[in-house]
Write a protein that holds these residues in place. Sequence first.
Motif, short mmCIF file in Angstrom:
data_model
loop_
_atom_site.label_atom_id
_atom_site.label_comp_id
_atom_site.label_asym_id
_atom_site.label_seq_id
_atom_site.Cartn_x
_atom_site.Cartn_y
_atom_site.Cartn_z
N GLY A 86 3.38 3.99 -5.93
CA GLY A 86 3.82 4.97 -6.93
C GLY A 86 2.74 5.91 -7.42
O GLY A 86 2.81 6.41 -8.52
N VAL A 87 1.74 6.16 -6.59
CA VAL A 87 0.72 7.10 -7.02
C VAL A 87 0.90 8.40 -6.27
O VAL A 87 0.91 8.44 -5.05
CB VAL A 87 -0.68 6.54 -6.74
CG1 VAL A 87 -1.73 7.55 -7.15
CG2 VAL A 87 -0.85 5.25 -7.49
N ASP A 88 1.06 9.43 -7.00
CA ASP A 88 1.20 10.71 -6.33
C ASP A 88 0.24 11.72 -6.90
O ASP A 88 0.08 12.80 -6.39
CB ASP A 88 2.64 11.22 -6.45
CG ASP A 88 2.92 12.32 -5.44
OD1 ASP A 88 4.03 12.78 -5.38
OD2 ASP A 88 1.97 12.70 -4.71
N ALA A 89 -0.42 11.36 -7.99
CA ALA A 89 -1.44 12.22 -8.59
C ALA A 89 -0.99 13.67 -8.66
O ALA A 89 -1.70 14.58 -8.30
CB ALA A 89 -2.75 12.12 -7.81
N ASP A 137 0.85 -1.18 0.00
CA ASP A 137 0.00 0.00 0.00
C ASP A 137 0.88 1.23 0.00
O ASP A 137 2.07 1.16 0.30
CB ASP A 137 -0.90 0.02 1.24
CG ASP A 137 -1.86 -1.15 1.24
OD1 ASP A 137 -2.26 -1.56 0.13
OD2 ASP A 137 -2.16 -1.67 2.33
N SER A 138 0.27 2.32 -0.34
CA SER A 138 1.04 3.55 -0.32
C SER A 138 0.12 4.71 0.03
O SER A 138 -1.12 4.59 0.05
CB SER A 138 1.68 3.80 -1.70
OG SER A 138 0.68 4.06 -2.66
N PHE A 139 0.75 5.80 0.32
CA PHE A 139 0.01 7.04 0.59
C PHE A 139 0.74 8.18 -0.10
O PHE A 139 1.86 8.50 0.27
CB PHE A 139 -0.08 7.27 2.10
CG PHE A 139 -0.71 8.59 2.45
CD1 PHE A 139 -2.08 8.79 2.25
CD2 PHE A 139 0.03 9.63 2.96
CE1 PHE A 139 -2.67 10.00 2.55
CE2 PHE A 139 -0.55 10.84 3.27
CZ PHE A 139 -1.90 11.03 3.06
N ARG A 140 0.11 8.70 -1.11
CA ARG A 140 0.73 9.78 -1.90
C ARG A 140 2.15 9.43 -2.32
O ARG A 140 3.06 10.27 -2.25
CB ARG A 140 0.70 11.08 -1.11
CG ARG A 140 -0.72 11.48 -0.76
CD ARG A 140 -0.76 12.76 0.01
NE ARG A 140 -0.39 13.92 -0.80
CZ ARG A 140 -0.11 15.09 -0.30
NH1 ARG A 140 -0.12 15.29 0.99
NH2 ARG A 140 0.18 16.09 -1.10
N GLY A 141 2.33 8.21 -2.75
CA GLY A 141 3.63 7.80 -3.25
C GLY A 141 4.57 7.30 -2.18
O GLY A 141 5.61 6.73 -2.49
N PHE A 142 4.23 7.49 -0.92
CA PHE A 142 5.07 6.98 0.16
C PHE A 142 4.64 5.56 0.50
O PHE A 142 3.45 5.29 0.60
CB PHE A 142 4.94 7.86 1.41
CG PHE A 142 5.49 9.25 1.22
CD1 PHE A 142 6.86 9.47 1.16
CD2 PHE A 142 4.63 10.33 1.10
CE1 PHE A 142 7.35 10.75 0.99
CE2 PHE A 142 5.12 11.62 0.93
CZ PHE A 142 6.49 11.82 0.86
N PRO A 143 5.60 4.65 0.70
CA PRO A 143 5.23 3.27 1.00
C PRO A 143 4.63 3.14 2.41
O PRO A 143 5.04 3.83 3.33
CB PRO A 143 6.55 2.50 0.90
CG PRO A 143 7.60 3.53 1.07
CD PRO A 143 7.05 4.82 0.59
N VAL A 144 3.65 2.25 2.52
CA VAL A 144 3.05 1.95 3.81
C VAL A 144 3.53 0.57 4.22
O VAL A 144 3.50 -0.37 3.42
CB VAL A 144 1.51 1.97 3.72
CG1 VAL A 144 0.90 1.50 5.05
CG2 VAL A 144 1.02 3.35 3.34
N ILE A 145 3.99 0.44 5.43
CA ILE A 145 4.37 -0.87 5.92
C ILE A 145 3.35 -1.27 6.99
O ILE A 145 3.14 -0.56 7.97
CB ILE A 145 5.81 -0.88 6.47
CG1 ILE A 145 6.16 -2.23 7.08
CG2 ILE A 145 6.07 0.21 7.48
CD1 ILE A 145 7.64 -2.41 7.37
N GLY A 146 2.66 -2.38 6.71
CA GLY A 146 1.73 -2.91 7.69
C GLY A 146 2.50 -3.85 8.59
O GLY A 146 3.19 -4.76 8.12
N LEU A 148 -6.61 9.66 7.14
CA LEU A 148 -6.23 9.49 5.73
C LEU A 148 -6.68 8.15 5.19
O LEU A 148 -6.96 7.22 5.96
CB LEU A 148 -4.72 9.66 5.58
CG LEU A 148 -3.83 8.89 6.56
CD1 LEU A 148 -3.54 7.50 6.05
CD2 LEU A 148 -2.52 9.65 6.77
N PHE A 149 -6.78 8.07 3.88
CA PHE A 149 -7.04 6.82 3.18
C PHE A 149 -5.73 6.33 2.60
O PHE A 149 -4.91 7.13 2.15
CB PHE A 149 -8.00 7.03 1.99
CG PHE A 149 -9.34 7.55 2.38
CD1 PHE A 149 -10.07 6.95 3.38
CD2 PHE A 149 -9.88 8.64 1.70
CE1 PHE A 149 -11.33 7.44 3.72
CE2 PHE A 149 -11.13 9.12 2.03
CZ PHE A 149 -11.86 8.53 3.04
#
Lengths: 222, 495
Positions: free
Chosen positions: B171-174, B105-114, B164-165
Amino acid sequence: MDPALDIRDLHFRRPGGFEIDVPELRIAAGEQVLLTGPSGCGKSTLLMLAAGLLDLGAGSISIAGQAISEVRGAARDALRADRVGMIFQTHHLLPGMTARENVGAALLFGGVPKGRHAEIADGLLNRLQVEPGTRIDRLSVGQQQRVAIARALAGEPSIILADEPTAALDPEHAANAIALLQEICRERGAALLLTSHDPSLESSFERVIRFSDLARSEEPTS
Amino acid sequence: MTDLRLVLKSLTARSTSTVVTCLLIAIAVALLISMLSLREAGRRSFTRGVGNAHLVVSGDSSPLVAVLNGIFYANPPRTPLSESKVTEIAGSMPWSWAIPTQLGDSFRGFPVIGTTPAFLDDFEPAMGEPWRIRRPGRNIEGPFDVVLGSRVAAATGLGVGDRLFLTHGMGVDAAGGDVGIVEMTSANAEDDPHDHGDHDGHDHDGHGHDDHGDHDGHDHDGHDHHDHGDHDGHDHHDHHGHVHADGSPHVHEEATFEVVGVLEPTGTHHDRILVASIEGSWFLHAIDRWEAAGRPLPESVDELEAEDRLVTGMLLRTPVRAGRNSSAMLQSAFDRLRRDPSITVASPATQIDRLFGIVASLDAVFVALGIGILVSGAISVTLVLWNSMELRRRQIAVLRVLGCTRRRVLGLVLTESAMIGVVGAVLGVGFAVVGARFAAEVLASKTGVVILPTIDVDSSILIVAGTVVLAAVAGVAPAVRAYRTPVAEHLRPLD
């Protein structure tokens, strides 16, 4: 006292074939000599030989008792730095530098302690009425020639070798420059050997030598 | 009047060619020093970024990939490990700690580590430097808690209490839009069809950072995390089935995560991550899987099945004596895990060495390039001086008349060329300092690889000294030419 310049049985042959023979030339300490002759006869070459800037074929040259023709390399350069001052038709000053620096350059290679360089340079330049701090390119031709004279005298040489020093000056300035050069050489106790193709200078010198009387020079025969 | 003054005068008399030559040498020196410094700093940075993990386990195809994915968050690993496998590995040895990680998962291009709270408690992002959570703030506890890395917080402006969602995929930064940030009206307006139409572009345009101030109010709405999961999940059912089918990254509005903490900077790439609860991460993945299967969506993390409870990797540390990082157990642990064909086990330290072994050949190209430029700089010194000799023969002749020895003339010219080397080299070091700082900044913001732009003093001194010597050598031919200048011929009148 040793003669300022003593040449014996000089033989020189340039690679192109031009040859000079000088059986004898002796200039006493403090003596002033005019050497006349047409352009290209070998006067300049003789001065270069006397200054140790060319190698002899045979014979000997001594400056103030020291045989410049017997030593080579650095020793010969040191002898020239200490005993010989040279002046040329064109001043050959170092561009972009002041009058003081140009005179100081002559002391760079001799035995005069560094601390005295500026003092010696300023003394000579003031005597010759040139502002020591002025850059060479801001000086008139006459002033530049006076800086060249100061430079030649800075190391307290035994002899000044002047090769057509006034050729670049108009006749009036030329006469003044020669008078000044003679005067300052007398003051400093330096002998003077001056070459010129200008016969009007002959009256100013106690001793005048015609190159053709002194030396035998030959163009290559082939 | 000194020799040095003669040399300086000669240099300044030809100021243009002196400047150009110095610049050429400076560029070469800067390139060389930067390359060597960045290489060392890069290696240090990678080694440092491994933190205190001894081993990485994942389903990746190679150990190097396992390390790049598991520790450097390069890509989400493709093959997950089951929870039972994780439990098995965790119980197989007396680990100091064993932390499951779920990437993807990511948030605005930053990786999320669960992951589990142990990630922030036990894993050290740099050896001997544990995480520190800024006050006020805390570690993750509930399934929808998230803690922000310092760079994430700085880049997004989000802080504790913000919601946040997360985006499924990387790699999504829109284009810098506010992807995934909860905006009050849209988060609750499940009956607004237009809002959902935007999701492909992930573009919640117009919701600037100013809006975040509203979130405080949102916090007191009485929604707990399960509420968000409940109502969002149901209403977005069809929509998300569609988006997921084309495999593109998409925002999961089914679950709102709340920022419960922000981390202090660590000076590593770990500053670019968001640390979320592994259950929350599983929940997002379960939505996609259940959706695809046509099932009603899960309402809470308690409903998740074993197929949902997958992780992409594990970080492991063997017990060590205090103050040390090596362990006698490490090798046997490594050997035992390697026997399991279903997993890839890697020692990060070994893999970093391997990686830099691969990169070394590329380094060599750049170093060769720098040396090439340096040599061409030296050749240019030779040419410039050689040509200047033509003009300076008369001046050299004059110096000889004044009593300057041939050897001293040689020395003057060599000094001159060495001085071009000195000036060029010093300039080059200056360029390198500025350039490395700039390069480090760009690298940090683009890739998260944090390198400290320190110029390696030893190699710099070596390069500077080498440059000066090279420049001096470049002056040999012109100096010999000056040495041989026949005096008499060059003192003829100018006419």
